[in-house]
Design a protein around this motif. Structure first.
Motif, mmCIF file in Angstrom:
data_model
loop_
_atom_site.group_PDB
_atom_site.id
_atom_site.type_symbol
_atom_site.label_atom_id
_atom_site.label_comp_id
_atom_site.label_asym_id
_atom_site.label_seq_id
_atom_site.Cartn_x
_atom_site.Cartn_y
_atom_site.Cartn_z
ATOM 1 N N THR A 137 0.902 -1.173 -0.033
ATOM 2 C CA THR A 137 0.043 -0.021 0.078
ATOM 3 C C THR A 137 0.922 1.066 -0.024
ATOM 4 O O THR A 137 1.706 1.559 0.916
ATOM 5 N N ARG A 138 0.687 2.084 -1.014
ATOM 6 C CA ARG A 138 1.666 3.116 -1.199
ATOM 7 C C ARG A 138 1.030 4.180 -2.278
ATOM 8 O O ARG A 138 1.202 4.458 -3.232
ATOM 9 N N PRO A 139 -0.339 4.840 -1.179
ATOM 10 C CA PRO A 139 -0.914 5.792 -2.058
ATOM 11 C C PRO A 139 -0.060 6.850 -2.710
ATOM 12 O O PRO A 139 1.060 7.274 -2.015
ATOM 13 N N ILE A 140 -0.478 7.313 -3.757
ATOM 14 C CA ILE A 140 0.147 8.485 -4.460
ATOM 15 C C ILE A 140 -0.680 9.690 -4.492
ATOM 16 O O ILE A 140 -0.131 10.809 -5.192
ATOM 17 N N ASN A 141 -1.359 10.040 -3.475
ATOM 18 C CA ASN A 141 -2.356 10.957 -3.275
ATOM 19 C C ASN A 141 -2.833 11.154 -1.938
ATOM 20 O O ASN A 141 -3.026 10.046 -1.229
ATOM 21 N N PRO A 142 -3.306 12.218 -1.518
ATOM 22 C CA PRO A 142 -3.764 12.300 -0.060
ATOM 23 C C PRO A 142 -5.001 11.391 0.327
ATOM 24 O O PRO A 142 -5.207 11.156 1.227
ATOM 25 N N TYR A 143 -5.860 11.509 -0.761
ATOM 26 C CA TYR A 143 -7.029 10.799 -0.841
ATOM 27 C C TYR A 143 -6.690 9.312 -0.285
ATOM 28 O O TYR A 143 -7.200 8.959 0.700
ATOM 29 N N GLY A 144 -5.927 8.661 -1.114
ATOM 30 C CA GLY A 144 -5.507 7.414 -0.857
ATOM 31 C C GLY A 144 -4.967 7.081 0.520
ATOM 32 O O GLY A 144 -5.309 6.349 1.611
ATOM 33 N N GLN A 145 -4.069 7.917 0.876
ATOM 34 C CA GLN A 145 -3.415 8.275 2.188
ATOM 35 C C GLN A 145 -4.327 8.297 3.357
ATOM 36 O O GLN A 145 -4.294 7.658 4.388
ATOM 37 N N SER A 146 -5.381 9.264 3.288
ATOM 38 C CA SER A 146 -6.289 9.531 4.234
ATOM 39 C C SER A 146 -7.078 8.310 4.356
ATOM 40 O O SER A 146 -7.469 8.004 5.632
ATOM 41 N N LYS A 147 -7.407 7.554 3.545
ATOM 42 C CA LYS A 147 -8.206 6.082 3.645
ATOM 43 C C LYS A 147 -7.050 5.039 4.358
ATOM 44 O O LYS A 147 -7.576 4.419 5.107
ATOM 45 N N LEU A 148 -6.004 5.160 3.988
ATOM 46 C CA LEU A 148 -5.099 4.099 4.493
ATOM 47 C C LEU A 148 -4.780 4.347 5.876
ATOM 48 O O LEU A 148 -4.779 3.245 6.844
ATOM 49 N N MET A 149 -4.761 5.506 6.313
ATOM 50 C CA MET A 149 -4.438 5.774 7.862
ATOM 51 C C MET A 149 -5.752 5.233 8.588
ATOM 52 O O MET A 149 -5.587 4.817 9.690
ATOM 53 N N THR A 150 -6.863 5.494 8.109
ATOM 54 C CA THR A 150 -8.073 5.099 8.767
ATOM 55 C C THR A 150 -7.983 3.438 8.776
ATOM 56 O O THR A 150 -8.526 2.829 9.878
ATOM 57 N N GLU A 151 -7.648 2.782 7.742
ATOM 58 C CA GLU A 151 -7.437 1.316 7.810
ATOM 59 C C GLU A 151 -6.564 0.972 9.106
ATOM 60 O O GLU A 151 -6.854 -0.153 9.630
ATOM 61 N N HIS A 152 -5.288 1.693 9.168
ATOM 62 C CA HIS A 152 -4.435 1.206 10.039
ATOM 63 C C HIS A 152 -4.924 1.514 11.542
ATOM 64 O O HIS A 152 -4.890 0.687 12.578
ATOM 65 N N MET A 153 -5.833 2.733 11.805
ATOM 66 C CA MET A 153 -6.495 3.052 13.056
ATOM 67 C C MET A 153 -7.536 1.832 13.423
ATOM 68 O O MET A 153 -7.429 1.282 14.440
ATOM 69 N N LEU A 154 -8.162 1.186 12.316
ATOM 70 C CA LEU A 154 -9.094 0.071 12.538
ATOM 71 C C LEU A 154 -8.508 -1.013 12.870
ATOM 72 O O LEU A 154 -8.986 -1.761 13.976
ATOM 73 N N ARG A 155 -7.644 -1.269 12.192
ATOM 74 C CA ARG A 155 -6.637 -2.699 12.626
ATOM 75 C C ARG A 155 -5.952 -2.525 14.201
ATOM 76 O O ARG A 155 -6.242 -3.686 14.685
ATOM 77 N N ASP A 156 -5.554 -1.326 14.377
ATOM 78 C CA ASP A 156 -4.893 -1.037 15.639
ATOM 79 C C ASP A 156 -6.288 -1.198 16.709
ATOM 80 O O ASP A 156 -5.965 -1.844 17.808
ATOM 81 N N ALA A 157 -7.186 -0.627 16.407
ATOM 82 C CA ALA A 157 -8.444 -0.597 17.611
ATOM 83 C C ALA A 157 -9.060 -1.918 17.733
ATOM 84 O O ALA A 157 -9.567 -2.305 18.729
ATOM 85 N N SER A 158 -9.057 -2.513 16.651
ATOM 86 C CA SER A 158 -9.600 -4.025 16.655
ATOM 87 C C SER A 158 -8.461 -4.958 17.538
ATOM 88 O O SER A 158 -9.216 -5.756 18.243
ATOM 89 N N ALA A 159 -7.326 -4.985 17.433
ATOM 90 C CA ALA A 159 -6.547 -5.883 18.443
ATOM 91 C C ALA A 159 -6.484 -5.317 19.823
ATOM 92 O O ALA A 159 -6.678 -6.170 20.461
ATOM 93 N N ALA A 160 -6.627 -3.949 19.696
ATOM 94 C CA ALA A 160 -6.568 -3.527 21.540
ATOM 95 C C ALA A 160 -7.976 -3.660 21.963
ATOM 96 O O ALA A 160 -7.928 -3.864 23.060
ATOM 97 N N HIS A 161 -9.008 -3.319 21.203
ATOM 98 C CA HIS A 161 -10.335 -3.237 21.853
ATOM 99 C C HIS A 161 -11.319 -4.295 21.397
ATOM 100 O O HIS A 161 -12.667 -4.226 21.831
ATOM 101 N N GLY A 162 -11.023 -5.235 20.553
ATOM 102 C CA GLY A 162 -11.692 -6.181 20.052
ATOM 103 C C GLY A 162 -13.064 -5.602 19.181
ATOM 104 O O GLY A 162 -14.117 -6.414 18.836
ATOM 105 N N LEU A 163 -12.887 -4.263 18.573
ATOM 106 C CA LEU A 163 -13.854 -4.033 17.591
ATOM 107 C C LEU A 163 -14.030 -5.027 16.375
ATOM 108 O O LEU A 163 -12.522 -5.433 15.777
ATOM 109 N N ASN A 164 -14.857 -5.525 15.761
ATOM 110 C CA ASN A 164 -14.778 -6.445 14.453
ATOM 111 C C ASN A 164 -14.782 -5.557 13.377
ATOM 112 O O ASN A 164 -15.633 -4.482 13.255
#
Ligand code: UDP
Length: 335
Positions: A137-164
């Motif tokens: 995942t190597r976005p070439i514009n802020p749109y893609g980057q802004s979405k990828l950052m949210t993916e990362h937050m979800l992954r980490d929140a899922s691991a820590a807090h059990g969110l599906n």
């Protein structure tokens, strides 16, 4: 378990189709939308529309408590790639920061399931085709980057807090509800099929082909177009998967086959039965030559069976919707 689903951005293009699919599948739905690009009439009768901004986390929390929301589908956000280059901070605010607030609120209030609209733009300019979910995942514009950052937050929140979590990476979404209940309403939309059917109806003087010298068989860009109603169904299946099994889901949403710009325009000409006014134009900045998914995972994990996958059906439903919208606005002007 049939949770109440809060759909952010439910008055927008993809969100409104997801609302219909959820309703058809028997899920109670609440729409939360600030109507900045969405429109009120896109929300079906009987579905509560809460007009509000997801930046207002207290308002969101009130709605979650009030309706006993058990799942979120998060469509609200900004989606124009070129605008994201000019106004990156708008994208980090609307897409990344507001998603952070929403995820925090879900964790705080115990909402169990979170389905997120992500994008093939997270892949940037892929080195290998077709693109599977493990591609870099190597976005070439802020749109893609802004979405990828949210993916990362979800992954980490899922691991820590059990969110599906269900992360759905959309390729090129097109078409409209085959029953005519919803469509692409955004007047300024720049998407190829939308623009082409507008040209077909005489609502635009012509359509420009952005780049005819790409390293592809006919020199124009290739994209993996997916019908919006098939995409909406994928959201329902993703929700059922999370409710039944929990955990995390990361899937490309696409058919796994591409069409060139010229092939799309040819399909439009076939449907309308006459030639389109076409101009050849220079390349548009930041367009990769081809974006075609490997779509095995969504089929295997979700048992997804696309029902509207022909290019003709995408064009026909988009055309029918555009024609009706044009007639309605003409009638409004006349009255
Ligand atoms: N495109 C085009 N003319 C248009 C709109 C789009 O030639 O008026 C091309 C665009 O350069 C790209 C493809 O059609 O190669 C799909 O573009 P779109 O904006 O629909 O989606 P994107 O792939 O950029 O998300």
């Amino acid at each position: 378990e049939t949770p109440v689903v809060l759909v952010t951005g439910g008055a927008g293009y993809i969100g409104s189709h997801a609302v219909l699919a959820l309703q058809d599948a028997g899920f109670p739905v609440v729409v939360f939308d600030n109507l900045s690009t969405g429109i009120r009439s896109a929300v079906p009768d009987g579905v509560p529309l809460i007009e509000g901004d997801i930046a207002d986390t207290e308002h969101v929390a009130e709605v979650i408590r009030g309706f006993q929301v058990g799942a979120i589908m998060h469509f609200a956000g900004s989606i124009v790639v070129s605008e994201s280059v000019e106004k990156p901070l708008k994208y980090y605010r609307n897409n990344t920061q507001n998603s952070l607030g929403l995820i925090e609120t879900c964790v705080r209030l115990g909402v169990k399931h979170f389905i997120f609209s992500s994008t093939a733009a997270v892949y940037g300019e892929p080195e290998a085709y077709p693109i599977d979910e493990e591609s870099p995942t190597r976005p070439i514009n802020p749109y893609g980057q802004s979405k990828l950052m949210t993916e990362h937050m979800l992954r980490d929140a899922s691991a820590a807090h059990g969110l599906n979590t269900g992360i759905l990476r959309y390729f090129n979404v097109a078409g409209a509800d085959p029953a005519g209940r919803a469509g692409q309403n955004t007047p300024a939309a720049t998407h190829l099929i939308k623009v082409a059917v507008q040209a077909a109806l005489g609502l635009r003087p012509a359509i420009s082909v952005f780049g005819t010298d790409y390293d592809t068989p006919d020199g124009t860009c290739i994209r993996d177009y997916i019908h919006v109603s098939d995409l909406a169904d994928a959201h329902v299946l993703a929700l059922r998967h999370l409710v039944g099994k929990g955990g995390n889901l990361l899937v490309n949403c696409a058919y796994g086959r591409g069409f060139s710009v010229r092939e799309v325009l040819k399909a439009v000409e076939k449907v309308i039965g006459r030639p389109l006014p076409v101009d050849d134009a220079p390349r548009r900045a930041g367009d990769p030559p081809a974006l075609v998914a490997k779509a095995d995972r969504i089929h295997g994990l979700l048992g997804w069976k696309p029902a509207h996958g022909s290019l003709e059906e995408m064009v026909e439903t988009a055309l029918a919707w555009e024609r009706r919208s044009a007639e309605e606005s003409k009638a409004r002007r006349a009255s």
